[in-house]
Design a protein around this motif. Structure first.
Motif, PDB file in Angstrom:
ATOM      1  N   SER A  93     -39.740  15.272  -8.626  1.00 50.06           N
ATOM      2  CA  SER A  93     -39.260  13.893  -8.778  1.00 50.06           C
ATOM      3  C   SER A  93     -38.154  13.774  -9.809  1.00 50.06           C
ATOM      4  N   TRP A  94     -37.943  14.834 -10.591  1.00 49.81           N
ATOM      5  CA  TRP A  94     -36.885  14.804 -11.607  1.00 49.81           C
ATOM      6  C   TRP A  94     -35.577  15.419 -11.122  1.00 49.81           C
ATOM      7  N   ILE A  95     -35.632  16.180 -10.035  1.00 49.95           N
ATOM      8  CA  ILE A  95     -34.435  16.895  -9.581  1.00 49.95           C
ATOM      9  C   ILE A  95     -33.336  15.903  -9.198  1.00 49.95           C
ATOM     10  N   MET A  96     -32.192  16.059  -9.832  1.00 50.93           N
ATOM     11  CA  MET A  96     -31.054  15.179  -9.561  1.00 50.93           C
ATOM     12  C   MET A  96     -30.275  15.732  -8.366  1.00 50.93           C
ATOM     13  N   GLN A  97     -30.369  15.044  -7.262  1.00 51.25           N
ATOM     14  CA  GLN A  97     -29.681  15.481  -6.061  1.00 51.25           C
ATOM     15  C   GLN A  97     -28.262  14.917  -6.015  1.00 51.25           C
ATOM     16  N   GLY A  98     -27.667  14.820  -4.836  1.00 54.15           N
ATOM     17  CA  GLY A  98     -26.276  14.386  -4.749  1.00 54.15           C
ATOM     18  C   GLY A  98     -25.954  13.768  -3.409  1.00 54.15           C
ATOM     19  N   ASP A  99     -24.669  13.646  -3.142  1.00 57.48           N
ATOM     20  CA  ASP A  99     -24.159  12.990  -1.937  1.00 57.48           C
ATOM     21  C   ASP A  99     -23.686  14.056  -0.942  1.00 57.48           C
ATOM     22  N   TYR A 100     -24.339  14.097   0.215  1.00 60.42           N
ATOM     23  CA  TYR A 100     -24.048  15.104   1.240  1.00 60.42           C
ATOM     24  C   TYR A 100     -23.137  14.559   2.341  1.00 60.42           C
ATOM     25  N   SER A 101     -22.563  13.394   2.137  1.00 56.33           N
ATOM     26  CA  SER A 101     -21.826  12.720   3.201  1.00 56.33           C
ATOM     27  C   SER A 101     -20.728  13.580   3.819  1.00 56.33           C
ATOM     28  N   ARG A 102     -20.029  14.348   2.985  1.00 59.14           N
ATOM     29  CA  ARG A 102     -18.904  15.147   3.495  1.00 59.14           C
ATOM     30  C   ARG A 102     -19.309  16.536   3.952  1.00 59.14           C
ATOM     31  N   LEU A 103     -20.560  16.911   3.732  1.00 57.41           N
ATOM     32  CA  LEU A 103     -21.008  18.262   4.080  1.00 57.41           C
ATOM     33  C   LEU A 103     -21.102  18.455   5.590  1.00 57.41           C
ATOM     34  N   TRP A 104     -21.466  17.398   6.307  1.00 55.01           N
ATOM     35  CA  TRP A 104     -21.683  17.534   7.750  1.00 55.01           C
ATOM     36  C   TRP A 104     -20.420  18.018   8.458  1.00 55.01           C
ATOM     37  N   ALA A 105     -19.288  17.450   8.106  1.00 54.24           N
ATOM     38  CA  ALA A 105     -18.036  17.865   8.738  1.00 54.24           C
ATOM     39  C   ALA A 105     -17.542  19.196   8.198  1.00 54.24           C
ATOM     40  N   ALA A 106     -17.844  19.479   6.934  1.00 50.80           N
ATOM     41  CA  ALA A 106     -17.352  20.705   6.304  1.00 50.80           C
ATOM     42  C   ALA A 106     -18.057  21.954   6.806  1.00 50.80           C
ATOM     43  N   MET A 107     -19.303  21.819   7.275  1.00 49.82           N
ATOM     44  CA  MET A 107     -20.063  22.982   7.718  1.00 49.82           C
ATOM     45  C   MET A 107     -20.569  22.777   9.151  1.00 49.82           C
ATOM     46  N   LEU A 110     -23.523  24.933  10.463  1.00 45.64           N
ATOM     47  CA  LEU A 110     -24.831  24.876   9.818  1.00 45.64           C
ATOM     48  C   LEU A 110     -25.927  24.604  10.847  1.00 45.64           C
ATOM     49  N   ARG A 111     -26.999  25.396  10.749  1.00 45.31           N
ATOM     50  CA  ARG A 111     -28.130  25.229  11.671  1.00 45.31           C
ATOM     51  C   ARG A 111     -29.384  24.756  10.953  1.00 45.31           C
ATOM     52  N   SER A 112     -29.451  24.958   9.640  1.00 49.85           N
ATOM     53  CA  SER A 112     -30.646  24.562   8.901  1.00 49.85           C
ATOM     54  C   SER A 112     -30.248  24.070   7.520  1.00 49.85           C
ATOM     55  N   LEU A 113     -30.788  22.910   7.131  1.00 46.37           N
ATOM     56  CA  LEU A 113     -30.539  22.355   5.804  1.00 46.37           C
ATOM     57  C   LEU A 113     -31.863  21.907   5.209  1.00 46.37           C
ATOM     58  N   THR A 114     -32.135  22.391   3.990  1.00 47.26           N
ATOM     59  CA  THR A 114     -33.316  21.988   3.236  1.00 47.26           C
ATOM     60  C   THR A 114     -32.869  21.407   1.911  1.00 47.26           C
ATOM     61  N   ILE A 115     -33.349  20.220   1.612  1.00 51.49           N
ATOM     62  CA  ILE A 115     -33.019  19.541   0.364  1.00 51.49           C
ATOM     63  C   ILE A 115     -34.313  19.270  -0.379  1.00 51.49           C
ATOM     64  N   LYS A 116     -34.360  19.663  -1.646  1.00 56.65           N
ATOM     65  CA  LYS A 116     -35.544  19.387  -2.463  1.00 56.65           C
ATOM     66  C   LYS A 116     -35.160  18.426  -3.574  1.00 56.65           C
ATOM     67  N   GLY A 117     -35.899  17.321  -3.641  1.00 55.58           N
ATOM     68  CA  GLY A 117     -35.586  16.272  -4.599  1.00 55.58           C
ATOM     69  C   GLY A 117     -34.917  15.100  -3.908  1.00 55.58           C
ATOM     70  N   SER A 118     -35.238  13.875  -4.364  1.00 49.47           N
ATOM     71  CA  SER A 118     -34.644  12.702  -3.717  1.00 49.47           C
ATOM     72  C   SER A 118     -33.974  11.745  -4.695  1.00 49.47           C
ATOM     73  N   THR A 119     -33.992  12.051  -5.973  1.00 50.16           N
ATOM     74  CA  THR A 119     -33.320  11.187  -6.941  1.00 50.16           C
ATOM     75  C   THR A 119     -31.809  11.227  -6.721  1.00 50.16           C
ATOM     76  N   ASP A 120     -31.219  10.075  -6.488  1.00 46.55           N
ATOM     77  CA  ASP A 120     -29.778   9.938  -6.224  1.00 46.55           C
ATOM     78  C   ASP A 120     -29.333  10.673  -4.962  1.00 46.55           C
ATOM     79  N   LEU A 121     -30.256  10.910  -4.045  1.00 41.61           N
ATOM     80  CA  LEU A 121     -29.903  11.588  -2.798  1.00 41.61           C
ATOM     81  C   LEU A 121     -29.237  10.618  -1.834  1.00 41.61           C
ATOM     82  N   GLU A 122     -28.092  11.027  -1.317  1.00 41.78           N
ATOM     83  CA  GLU A 122     -27.362  10.265  -0.313  1.00 41.78           C
ATOM     84  C   GLU A 122     -26.993  11.216   0.827  1.00 41.78           C
ATOM     85  N   LEU A 123     -27.315  10.821   2.041  1.00 38.88           N
ATOM     86  CA  LEU A 123     -26.978  11.653   3.200  1.00 38.88           C
ATOM     87  C   LEU A 123     -25.767  11.133   3.950  1.00 38.88           C
ATOM     88  N   GLY A 124     -25.405   9.875   3.715  1.00 37.34           N
ATOM     89  CA  GLY A 124     -24.248   9.309   4.391  1.00 37.34           C
ATOM     90  C   GLY A 124     -24.476   9.165   5.881  1.00 37.34           C
TER      91      GLY A 124
END
Length: 298
Positions: A93-107, A110-124
């Motif tokens: 619950s303390w892990i500071m995540q980030g914004d993945y909005s631009r990752l989808w087009a950049a990769m 990609l076939r598998s994505l795992t994200i751990k932590g939801s603080t400040d998580l943005e998927l766009g």
């Protein structure tokens, strides 16, 4: 039966020890450069990013942005995990995540994505033609993340695993919200559905059994939550009528010995059942309230 998404995985975990970032030589800003300078990196198809140092203060945004900036050099990476650290490094619950909005087009590969932590998580806005597996591990799944997945364009998604968690650590929904999610999301190739780590696991069992996905999935994962005999009875009554279901995972639960035996009898039909890790509820000495706690919260 675990779903095989890739026949051969060449993986490496990148993380810093305490001494690495305590002296200031390593931090979230140096992680991507260290990955790119690793002579083993060109031969990998999976990158797992663990502790980048001070994960409770410094978000992983520099890592996400660095991958996007050097997308051409990450073009061989088909599996990516960010935030893979245990509680000794940082509580989930303390892990500071980030914004993945631009990752989808950049990769796009990609076939598998795992994200751990939801603080400040943005998927766009999620739109990805090749992603087969999406896993979010957290102590509480925020509404914005759930909505992003609900509206996602993921035509080849085969495995969806969501840790819903509890309200105290960020889960903002209820059974009705998950019912809406299941109704409005569109994953035509989904074969593994995991709605786990919830304090409303009985209610989730009911809505999943009434959802459109129950007739297409092969694995139903309702593990790590507060499932009791009430939910077990629902599963026992409904699942035998769905020949497509091959695996039921309800490990870490609060069911009785009798109910566990009944569910395990499904092994003699067509369903492989994991009902291990039987838990006992906690009764408060203060007010006598009984608590059924999911596996992962803080």
């Amino acid at each position: 039966m675990e779903i095989e998404f890739m026949k051969e995985v060449k993986s490496k975990t990148y993380e810093y020890e305490y001494d690495d970032y305590e002296d200031g030589s390593k931090n979230v800003e140096t992680m991507v450069d260290d990955i790119l300078n690793d002579p083993e990196f060109p031969d990998l198809n999976e990158v797992v990013i663990g502790d980048w140092g001070n994960g409770w203060e410094d978000s992983c945004q520099d890592i996400i942005d660095g991958i996007i900036e050097h997308a051409d050099r990450f073009s061989h990476i088909e599996r990516l995990s960010i935030g893979d650290m245990d509680y000794e490094s940082c509580e989930v619950s303390w892990i500071m995540q980030g914004d993945y909005s631009r990752l989808w087009a950049a990769m796009p590969q990609l076939r598998s994505l795992t994200i751990k932590g939801s603080t400040d998580l943005e998927l766009g806005k999620i739109s990805h033609e090749n992603l087969e597996e999406l896993t979010i591990i957290c102590g509480g799944l925020p509404e914005n993340v759930l909505m992003a997945i609900q509206e996602a364009h993921l035509p080849n998604l085969r495995k969806l695993l969501l840790y819903l968690g509890v309200e105290d650590y960020g889960f903002e929904g209820d059974a009705d919200r998950i019912q809406t999610f299941l109704e409005q999301s569109d994953f035509p190739k989904l074969v593994y559905l995991g709605l786990t780590d919830s304090e409303i696991q009985n209610e989730l069992a009911e809505v999943v059994l009434e959802s459109k996905y129950i007739s297409q999935i092969r694995t139903l994962d309702l593990s790590m939550g507060s499932l009791t005999d009430e939910g077990g009875e629902l599963l026992l009554a409904k699942l035998p009528s769905y020949p497509n279901i091959e695996v039921l995972d309800v490990h870490y639960h609060y069911m009785s010995d009798k109910m566990v035996r009944k569910l395990e009898d499904l092994n003699y039909h067509h369903i492989e059942v994991n009902a291990s890790e039987q838990e006992k509820p906690y009764t408060s000495s203060y007010d006598g309230e009984v608590y059924y706690t999911p596996m992962l919260t803080e």
